[in-house]
Design a protein around this motif. Structure first.
Motif, mmCIF file in Angstrom:
data_model
loop_
_atom_site.group_PDB
_atom_site.id
_atom_site.type_symbol
_atom_site.label_atom_id
_atom_site.label_comp_id
_atom_site.label_asym_id
_atom_site.label_seq_id
_atom_site.Cartn_x
_atom_site.Cartn_y
_atom_site.Cartn_z
ATOM 1 N N ASN A 1 -1.682 -0.830 5.189
ATOM 2 C CA ASN A 1 -2.078 0.428 5.212
ATOM 3 C C ASN A 1 -1.316 1.318 4.603
ATOM 4 O O ASN A 1 -1.818 2.166 3.820
ATOM 5 C CB ASN A 1 -2.291 1.165 6.713
ATOM 6 N N LEU A 2 -0.033 0.902 4.646
ATOM 7 C CA LEU A 2 1.084 1.799 3.639
ATOM 8 C C LEU A 2 0.635 1.470 2.219
ATOM 9 O O LEU A 2 0.653 2.471 1.163
ATOM 10 C CB LEU A 2 2.570 1.341 3.883
ATOM 11 N N VAL A 3 0.267 0.375 1.827
ATOM 12 C CA VAL A 3 -0.143 -0.221 0.259
ATOM 13 C C VAL A 3 -1.226 0.928 0.076
ATOM 14 O O VAL A 3 -1.349 1.528 -1.126
ATOM 15 C CB VAL A 3 -0.355 -1.516 0.376
ATOM 16 N N LYS A 4 -2.093 0.871 0.832
ATOM 17 C CA LYS A 4 -3.478 1.497 0.595
ATOM 18 C C LYS A 4 -3.127 3.196 0.454
ATOM 19 O O LYS A 4 -3.524 3.724 -0.449
ATOM 20 C CB LYS A 4 -4.362 1.323 1.598
ATOM 21 N N THR A 5 -2.262 3.605 1.259
ATOM 22 C CA THR A 5 -1.830 5.081 1.123
ATOM 23 C C THR A 5 -1.106 5.223 -0.309
ATOM 24 O O THR A 5 -1.215 6.275 -0.699
ATOM 25 C CB THR A 5 -1.001 5.456 2.420
#
Length: 297
Positions: free
Chosen positions: A195-199
């Motif tokens: 999710n951090l990568v997507k953010t």
């Protein structure tokens, strides 16, 4: 637009509910951890306290993101919701690393807690955090998705505590507690990093996932009376609301009616995307454009 405002109010209300559920349960958990002499529960209570702070921040920034645009923020404040997702991801990663540093040493020196008290707290923990996850399920904003992982981590943690406390009631195996904690933390850590990568992709204005920009460009270029396109961009404000801009070159002899028709056709190509901002720059083929170095894209 009324529907979208309602959706934002719904999201903010869900986060608010999750915050109060998490905060009040953290207090119960701290008291319960002391009474059961369980360091695992006290550690989890400290982790939940971090979650509560993150949820409070998420609630504030999600609410702040609904503000109307201003002179300083012409696109509005939607990216503040994304900022909450980023901060919460980092907090959850730090919290997970902290749990690992607590759990790994206990593999060598497991402690025997009060199993019946653990069992009672575990059931309550599953109910409270499960209710919060249920409230936030299906959220489409990155902020809400990251918060859901915060709470899902707690649900899985309490399921593990419940199983471990039941087993330890019948068998002296205190080492099960840190083993379960490590596995769950690693699983959550993996998903939070995703999710951090997507953010970060959204922060860096990447094309939103599941949208093929090349396909959109090719479709627009194949429209009748469209000579070419260039300087075409698609990015997201917060993971839910997107923006699109393009320069469309038309024949020099195009009438006003033809130009209006082309604009409508371009809008039809992108109508399935949730766009808050659309800019279609029409240029005649004999007109100079300083942006045409990006011709074809």
């Amino acid at each position: 637009m009324g529907h979208h405002h309602h959706h934002h109010d719904h999201t903010t209300g869900n986060i608010k509910t999750a915050f109060f559920l998490n905060f009040f349960f953290t207090i119960i958990e701290l008291i319960g951890g002391i009474l059961t002499n369980s360091m695992a529960i006290i550690s989890d209570a400290l982790h939940d306290l971090g979650d509560s702070l993150s949820l409070g921040l998420a609630w504030f920034l999600q609410n702040f993101s609904k503000k109307e645009k201003s002179k300083q923020f012409s696109f509005g404040y939607k990216r503040f919701s994304l900022l909450a997702a980023l901060i919460n991801s980092v907090v959850l990663i730090v919290g997970s690393i902290f749990i690992l540093t607590e759990a790994v040493p206990r593999l060598l020196d497991p402690q025997e807690p009060h199993t019946l008290g653990m069992m009672g707290l575990a059931v309550l923990g599953i109910l409270v955090n499960g209710a919060a996850v249920f409230k936030l399920r299906g959220g489409s904003s990155m902020n809400q998705k990251v918060i859901t992982w915060h709470l899902l981590e707690d649900v899985l943690g309490w399921v593990a505590v419940l199983i471990v406390s039941i087993v330890m009631t019948f068998a002296e195996l205190p080492i099960l507690d840190p083993i379960a904690s490590i596995f769950i933390t690693l699983y959550i850590l993996y998903n939070v990093i995703l999710n951090l990568v997507k953010t970060m992709r959204l922060f860096l204005e990447a094309v939103p996932e599941n949208i093929n920009l090349d396909e959109i460009i090719n479709t627009i270029q194949q429209l009748p009376d469209v000579k070419s396109t260039h300087h075409t961009h698609l990015w997201s404000l917060d993971g839910e609301h997107h923006a699109f801009s393009t320069h469309v070159v038309v024949p020099a002899s195009s009438s006003k009616e033809a130009v209006c028709n082309i604009k409508e056709q371009v809008k039809q190509v992108i109508e399935d995307i949730h766009l808050d901002h659309i800019t279609i720059e029409i240029e005649y083929e004999d007109e100079y454009c300083s942006m045409n170095e990006e011709k074809g894209g």
